[in-house]
Design a protein around this motif. Structure first.
Motif, PDB file in Angstrom:
ATOM      1  N   ALA A 279       0.759  -1.199  -0.020  1.00 25.21           N
ATOM      2  CA  ALA A 279      -0.213   0.022   0.088  1.00 25.21           C
ATOM      3  C   ALA A 279       0.874   1.263   0.083  1.00 25.21           C
ATOM      4  CB  ALA A 279      -0.895  -0.208   1.138  1.00 25.21           C
ATOM      5  N   TYR A 280       2.061   1.090   0.339  1.00 22.85           N
ATOM      6  CA  TYR A 280       2.893   2.459   0.178  1.00 22.85           C
ATOM      7  C   TYR A 280       3.506   2.616  -1.214  1.00 22.85           C
ATOM      8  CZ  TYR A 280       3.167   2.065   5.498  1.00 22.85           C
ATOM      9  OH  TYR A 280       2.814   2.015   6.673  1.00 22.85           O
ATOM     10  N   PRO A 281       3.492   4.021  -1.484  1.00 30.00           N
ATOM     11  CA  PRO A 281       4.101   4.120  -2.847  1.00 30.00           C
ATOM     12  C   PRO A 281       5.483   3.949  -2.887  1.00 30.00           C
ATOM     13  CG  PRO A 281       2.881   6.002  -1.989  1.00 30.00           C
ATOM     14  CD  PRO A 281       3.088   4.996  -0.823  1.00 30.00           C
ATOM     15  N   VAL A 282       6.449   3.848  -1.747  1.00 34.80           N
ATOM     16  CA  VAL A 282       7.906   3.575  -1.708  1.00 34.80           C
ATOM     17  C   VAL A 282       7.965   2.342  -0.933  1.00 34.80           C
ATOM     18  CG1 VAL A 282      10.331   4.142  -1.484  1.00 34.80           C
ATOM     19  CG2 VAL A 282       8.705   5.895  -2.460  1.00 34.80           C
ATOM     20  N   ARG A 283       8.274   1.280  -1.280  1.00 32.12           N
ATOM     21  CA  ARG A 283       8.419   0.002  -0.306  1.00 32.12           C
ATOM     22  C   ARG A 283       9.410  -0.980  -0.961  1.00 32.12           C
ATOM     23  NH1 ARG A 283       4.581   0.205  -4.339  1.00 32.12           N
ATOM     24  NH2 ARG A 283       4.314  -1.669  -5.534  1.00 32.12           N
ATOM     25  N   ALA A 284      10.170  -1.656  -0.135  1.00 37.45           N
ATOM     26  CA  ALA A 284      11.178  -2.678  -0.519  1.00 37.45           C
ATOM     27  C   ALA A 284      11.109  -3.663   0.848  1.00 37.45           C
ATOM     28  CB  ALA A 284      12.361  -2.101  -0.696  1.00 37.45           C
ATOM     29  N   LEU A 285      11.699  -4.814   0.465  1.00 37.90           N
ATOM     30  CA  LEU A 285      12.189  -5.980   1.237  1.00 37.90           C
ATOM     31  C   LEU A 285      13.767  -5.779   1.002  1.00 37.90           C
ATOM     32  CD1 LEU A 285      12.149  -8.090   3.148  1.00 37.90           C
ATOM     33  CD2 LEU A 285      11.441  -9.769   1.318  1.00 37.90           C
ATOM     34  N   VAL A 286      14.554  -5.496   1.972  1.00 37.65           N
ATOM     35  CA  VAL A 286      15.983  -5.750   1.863  1.00 37.65           C
ATOM     36  C   VAL A 286      16.429  -6.871   2.765  1.00 37.65           C
ATOM     37  CG1 VAL A 286      18.294  -4.280   2.508  1.00 37.65           C
ATOM     38  CG2 VAL A 286      16.228  -3.245   1.391  1.00 37.65           C
ATOM     39  N   VAL A 287      17.148  -7.751   1.980  1.00 35.74           N
ATOM     40  CA  VAL A 287      17.541  -8.850   2.642  1.00 35.74           C
ATOM     41  C   VAL A 287      19.317  -9.057   2.974  1.00 35.74           C
ATOM     42  CG1 VAL A 287      17.538 -11.413   2.370  1.00 35.74           C
ATOM     43  CG2 VAL A 287      15.672 -10.164   1.535  1.00 35.74           C
ATOM     44  N   GLU A 288      19.607  -9.305   4.003  1.00 32.74           N
ATOM     45  CA  GLU A 288      20.899  -9.413   4.128  1.00 32.74           C
ATOM     46  C   GLU A 288      21.613 -10.658   3.753  1.00 32.74           C
ATOM     47  OE1 GLU A 288      21.056  -8.520   8.447  1.00 32.74           O
ATOM     48  OE2 GLU A 288      20.695  -6.423   8.265  1.00 32.74           O
ATOM     49  N   ALA A 289      21.532 -10.844   2.631  1.00 34.71           N
ATOM     50  CA  ALA A 289      22.054 -12.116   1.926  1.00 34.71           C
ATOM     51  C   ALA A 289      22.024 -11.859   0.424  1.00 34.71           C
ATOM     52  CB  ALA A 289      21.419 -13.347   2.232  1.00 34.71           C
ATOM     53  N   ASP A 290      22.741 -12.629  -0.413  1.00 32.79           N
ATOM     54  CA  ASP A 290      22.716 -12.493  -1.702  1.00 32.79           C
ATOM     55  C   ASP A 290      22.355 -13.898  -2.406  1.00 32.79           C
ATOM     56  OD1 ASP A 290      24.973 -14.349  -2.125  1.00 32.79           O
ATOM     57  OD2 ASP A 290      26.124 -12.477  -1.966  1.00 32.79           O
ATOM     58  N   TRP A 291      22.001 -13.853  -3.772  1.00 32.41           N
ATOM     59  CA  TRP A 291      21.461 -14.862  -4.181  1.00 32.41           C
ATOM     60  C   TRP A 291      21.882 -16.116  -4.095  1.00 32.41           C
ATOM     61  CZ3 TRP A 291      16.398 -14.820  -5.566  1.00 32.41           C
ATOM     62  CH2 TRP A 291      15.841 -15.981  -5.940  1.00 32.41           C
ATOM     63  N   SER A 292      23.512 -16.175  -4.207  1.00 36.20           N
ATOM     64  CA  SER A 292      24.069 -17.466  -3.959  1.00 36.20           C
ATOM     65  C   SER A 292      24.045 -17.875  -2.432  1.00 36.20           C
ATOM     66  CB  SER A 292      25.864 -17.021  -4.307  1.00 36.20           C
ATOM     67  OG  SER A 292      26.252 -16.001  -3.344  1.00 36.20           O
ATOM     68  N   ASP A 293      23.746 -17.080  -1.608  1.00 34.97           N
ATOM     69  CA  ASP A 293      23.460 -17.655  -0.272  1.00 34.97           C
ATOM     70  C   ASP A 293      22.170 -18.389  -0.223  1.00 34.97           C
ATOM     71  OD1 ASP A 293      25.789 -16.434   0.922  1.00 34.97           O
ATOM     72  OD2 ASP A 293      24.490 -14.492   1.117  1.00 34.97           O
ATOM     73  N   ILE A 294      21.514 -17.943  -0.993  1.00 32.18           N
ATOM     74  CA  ILE A 294      19.963 -18.640  -1.138  1.00 32.18           C
ATOM     75  C   ILE A 294      20.091 -20.015  -1.982  1.00 32.18           C
ATOM     76  CG2 ILE A 294      17.553 -18.349  -2.180  1.00 32.18           C
ATOM     77  CD1 ILE A 294      17.925 -16.490   0.029  1.00 32.18           C
ATOM     78  N   GLU A 295      20.686 -19.773  -2.865  1.00 33.48           N
ATOM     79  CA  GLU A 295      20.872 -21.009  -3.884  1.00 33.48           C
ATOM     80  C   GLU A 295      22.013 -21.999  -3.122  1.00 33.48           C
ATOM     81  OE1 GLU A 295      22.640 -19.225  -6.877  1.00 33.48           O
ATOM     82  OE2 GLU A 295      21.068 -19.412  -8.376  1.00 33.48           O
ATOM     83  N   ARG A 296      22.739 -21.638  -2.281  1.00 40.63           N
ATOM     84  CA  ARG A 296      23.626 -22.711  -1.657  1.00 40.63           C
ATOM     85  C   ARG A 296      22.905 -23.412  -0.340  1.00 40.63           C
ATOM     86  NH1 ARG A 296      27.465 -19.256  -1.407  1.00 40.63           N
ATOM     87  NH2 ARG A 296      27.173 -18.247   0.554  1.00 40.63           N
ATOM     88  N   GLY A 297      21.965 -22.482  -0.043  1.00 46.10           N
ATOM     89  CA  GLY A 297      21.147 -23.438   1.131  1.00 46.10           C
ATOM     90  C   GLY A 297      21.910 -23.777   2.575  1.00 46.10           C
TER      91      GLY A 297
END
Length: 167
Positions: A83-101
């Motif tokens: 509902a906010y005009p300016v919004r984001a989710l900022v995650v303290e990880a990068d895609w390789s961290d996600i893929e590595r599991g």
């Protein structure tokens, strides 16, 4: 021709970041003054623009909880953020961290990645910042740029009023 009552640019000293009081380890936001306050949604905003800007911050363990056991609650949070005009989710990880599991959760890398993509498709920008330091830099930049953008909009809107009032 009259002068506009607002300065041409918003001085950096006029921007104060609001950090939600529930943030346990707040990010360092370079170049911004900060104040604690209770935000209705998100962890970071700008003083005076709390109904316009909401940024949610998650560590990797927090993200995994939001993908798993806290999914319903976080989906409601996403609905509020959208509902906010300016919004984001900022995650303290990068895609390789996600893929590595490389975590102890039952959440698979595929589930975590699919959730991030799903939230993006629903209209929530998801930024994988890598580290808390980089997350702080990105959040500070987003808050600063959003405040300047809103200020310029206000200045443009009031320009016509200033001209009409002096004629």
């Amino acid at each position: 021709m009259s002068r506009h009552p607002l300065p041409a640019e918003l001085p950096a000293s006029a921007i104060t970041a609001i950090i939600d009081t529930r943030e346990q380890m707040p990010l360092v936001l370079p170049g911004l003054r900060t104040e604690p306050a209770t935000l209705p949604t998100g962890d970071y905003s700008v003083k005076g623009l709390e109904s316009v800007i909401a940024i949610e911050r998650k560590s990797l363990p927090d993200l995994l909880a939001c993908v798993g056991r806290e999914r319903e609650r976080f989906e409601r949070e996403i609905d509020r953020l959208r509902a906010y005009p300016v919004r984001a989710l900022v995650v303290e990880a990068d895609w390789s961290d996600i893929e590595r599991g490389d975590w102890r959760s039952k959440i698979t890398p595929k589930q975590a990645g699919a959730s991030l993509v799903s939230w993006q498709v629903k209209g929530l920008p998801c930024i994988l910042a890598g580290t808390p330091k980089r997350a702080g830099q990105l959040v500070a930049s987003m808050l600063r740029r959003a405040a300047v953008h809103r200020y310029r909009e206000l200045r443009a809107l009031t320009a016509g009023l200033v001209t009409e009032a002096t004629e």
